[in-house]
Design a protein around this motif. Structure first.
Motif, PDB file in Angstrom:
ATOM      1  N   ARG A  58       9.422 -23.002 -19.823  1.00 51.48           N
ATOM      2  CA  ARG A  58       8.495 -22.313 -21.224  1.00 51.48           C
ATOM      3  C   ARG A  58       8.667 -23.677 -22.088  1.00 51.48           C
ATOM      4  NH1 ARG A  58       9.802 -16.575 -22.097  1.00 51.48           N
ATOM      5  NH2 ARG A  58      11.541 -16.038 -19.763  1.00 51.48           N
TER       6      ARG A  58
ATOM      7  N   VAL B 261      11.291 -23.526 -28.662  1.00 53.35           N
ATOM      8  CA  VAL B 261      12.164 -23.126 -27.222  1.00 53.35           C
ATOM      9  C   VAL B 261      13.471 -22.748 -27.710  1.00 53.35           C
ATOM     10  CG1 VAL B 261      12.802 -22.447 -25.500  1.00 53.35           C
ATOM     11  CG2 VAL B 261      10.894 -23.535 -25.377  1.00 53.35           C
TER      12      VAL B 261
ATOM     13  N   GLU C 274      13.242 -16.071 -26.655  1.00 56.18           N
ATOM     14  CA  GLU C 274      12.834 -15.744 -25.952  1.00 56.18           C
ATOM     15  C   GLU C 274      13.158 -14.450 -25.451  1.00 56.18           C
ATOM     16  OE1 GLU C 274      10.195 -17.927 -24.187  1.00 56.18           O
ATOM     17  OE2 GLU C 274       9.928 -19.401 -26.213  1.00 56.18           O
TER      18      GLU C 274
ATOM     19  N   LEU D 206       9.486 -12.785 -24.145  1.00 51.41           N
ATOM     20  CA  LEU D 206       8.111 -13.691 -23.975  1.00 51.41           C
ATOM     21  C   LEU D 206       8.786 -13.720 -22.202  1.00 51.41           C
ATOM     22  CD1 LEU D 206       8.983 -15.649 -27.087  1.00 51.41           C
ATOM     23  CD2 LEU D 206       6.867 -13.384 -26.799  1.00 51.41           C
TER      24      LEU D 206
ATOM     25  N   TYR E 216       8.265 -17.163 -34.823  1.00 53.77           N
ATOM     26  CA  TYR E 216       8.238 -17.752 -34.252  1.00 53.77           C
ATOM     27  C   TYR E 216       7.325 -18.938 -33.703  1.00 53.77           C
ATOM     28  CZ  TYR E 216      10.510 -19.575 -29.531  1.00 53.77           C
ATOM     29  OH  TYR E 216      10.442 -20.215 -28.137  1.00 53.77           O
TER      30      TYR E 216
ATOM     31  N   CYS F 203       6.926 -22.948 -32.680  1.00 51.34           N
ATOM     32  CA  CYS F 203       6.621 -23.605 -31.984  1.00 51.34           C
ATOM     33  C   CYS F 203       4.765 -25.000 -31.942  1.00 51.34           C
ATOM     34  CB  CYS F 203       5.692 -22.381 -30.824  1.00 51.34           C
ATOM     35  SG  CYS F 203       7.779 -21.599 -29.996  1.00 51.34           S
TER      36      CYS F 203
END
Length: 374
Positions: free
Chosen positions: A247, A254, A259, A264, A288, A292
């Motif tokens: 990830r 992350v 997650e 995900l 989110y 990222c």
């Protein structure tokens, strides 16, 4: 990043410790890597070690006070190792010997020039931590405070691990080593030695500091298992396992909590539709993804008090009239050839970056400053 003292070294690290022992016994010279086979281990010992790895035994058996010294059958004298290796935990006190090592490390590894390295800087950086004390933990004396773990080869100081010993952990602050032992991976050796120190002293964790997955020099930290990494959304620790590493390779940021909440996959997300999320989860995923994607990390989206909005920038500031310096030349930003074509709404444009700086400074201060563009 935290590692329990009972962490299991990978097979590669076990081989590394064995190689270090061979070096000290005389099989491989310190500077070159020519081989000649000398070993003091019995065949039974070798067979056991092939299938077992005991960290505490491995890290201590190369130290001078623990090394095997078999008797020469001809002379009757003990056969010592080719190199004497000592490890001592000392208070973080300044000495010229330590500064000479620091100066060599900064020049060799960090490419700093002489003018950037100073004794006062070394004192402030690595010789002015906490005072030293101790406490009893389940009947075992546990040292507390800031220390230098000093590694000496044939009496010469070749490496120092700077440590903070806290009630619950051994925290690795800094490591420096001499360029003469650059090939012998003192980063790995010191980490194993410090994990053993945590286990022997009854500390709960070994802290390895930050783990930045995109930094190649930090990737070695993932070799120590099991290890955990802090989730910045919930301030909880998560295993840094193969799934977590995948990830980190797929995304710039992350949070294992999010997650899992959003179910995900570990690979890079290309199409949101294929995830089958409900509307609320889609909103959370988009928020989110902003974390990222570094292009979303804008001062205008941060909601910080005192930061001007984009509309306020347009109304109260003429960005094009801001003076910049390039070399010996002073000019207005609007004189830049591409200024009018840059979109202030584009997070990647220079105009947007300058607007964010102005938003943080405010109109009064921004009008008084000159931008230095090199």
């Amino acid at each position: 990043m935290a590692v329990p003292p009972a962490a299991i070294a990978t097979q590669g690290l076990a081989r590394f410790v064995g190689r270090w022992g061979i070096l000290l016994s005389g099989s491989i010279p310190v500077v070159s890597r020519r081989k000649r086979l000398i070993s003091t281990a019995s065949s039974r010992e070798k067979k056991w070690r092939k299938n077992h790895f005991d960290l505490r035994t491995a890290v201590h058996e190369t130290e001078s006070q623990c090394v095997a010294r078999p008797v020469d059958p001809r002379s009757g004298n003990p056969i010592g190792p080719a190199h004497e290796f000592e490890v001592n935990l000392e208070p973080d006190i300044y000495s010229e010997e330590k500064y000479a090592l620091f100066e060599n490390y900064q020049r060799h590894v960090h490419k700093e020039c002489h003018g950037e390295i100073s004794r006062p800087g070394f004192r402030r950086f690595l010789c002015s931590g906490m005072g030293q004390s101790s406490q009893l933990n389940d009947g075992v004396e546990q040292k507390l405070g800031s220390y230098h773990q000093c590694y000496r080869l044939n009496g010469r100081l070749v490496a120092i691990g700077v440590l903070d010993l806290l009630p619950g952990c051994v925290s690795s602050v800094y490591l420096m080593y001499h360029e003469d032992v650059d090939d012998w991976y003192f980063g790995k050796l010191s980490a194993l030695r410090e994990i053993s120190l945590a286990a022997e002293g009854g500390y709960q964790y070994y802290y390895m500091g930050f783990y930045v997955h995109s930094c190649i020099k930090m990737r070695y930290k993932a070799q120590y298992q099991p290890s955990k990494i802090l989730d910045l959304e919930t301030y909880t620790w998560n295993l840094l396992d193969a799934d977590h590493l995948a990830r980190l390779s797929a995304r710039n940021y992350v949070s294992m909590f999010l997650e899992r909440q959003l179910h995900l996959p570990p690979h890079k997300i290309t199409k949101m539709d294929e995830l089958g999320l409900d509307e609320a989860s889609v909103v959370r995923l988009r928020d989110y993804q902003k974390e990222c994607d570094p292009s979303w990390n804008s001062a205008f989206d941060a909601g910080m008090p005192g930061i001007m909005s984009l509309d306020e920038i347009k109304e109260e500031l003429e960005l094009g009239r801001w003076i910049f310096k390039c070399g010996d030349m002073l000019a207005h930003l609007e004189n830049l050839q591409e200024w009018t074509s840059w979109d202030i709404r584009d997070p990647a444009s220079i105009k947007r970056v300058i607007a964010e700086l102005a938003a943080a400074l405010g109109p009064e201060l921004a009008h008084q400053l000159v931008l230095n563009l090199g």
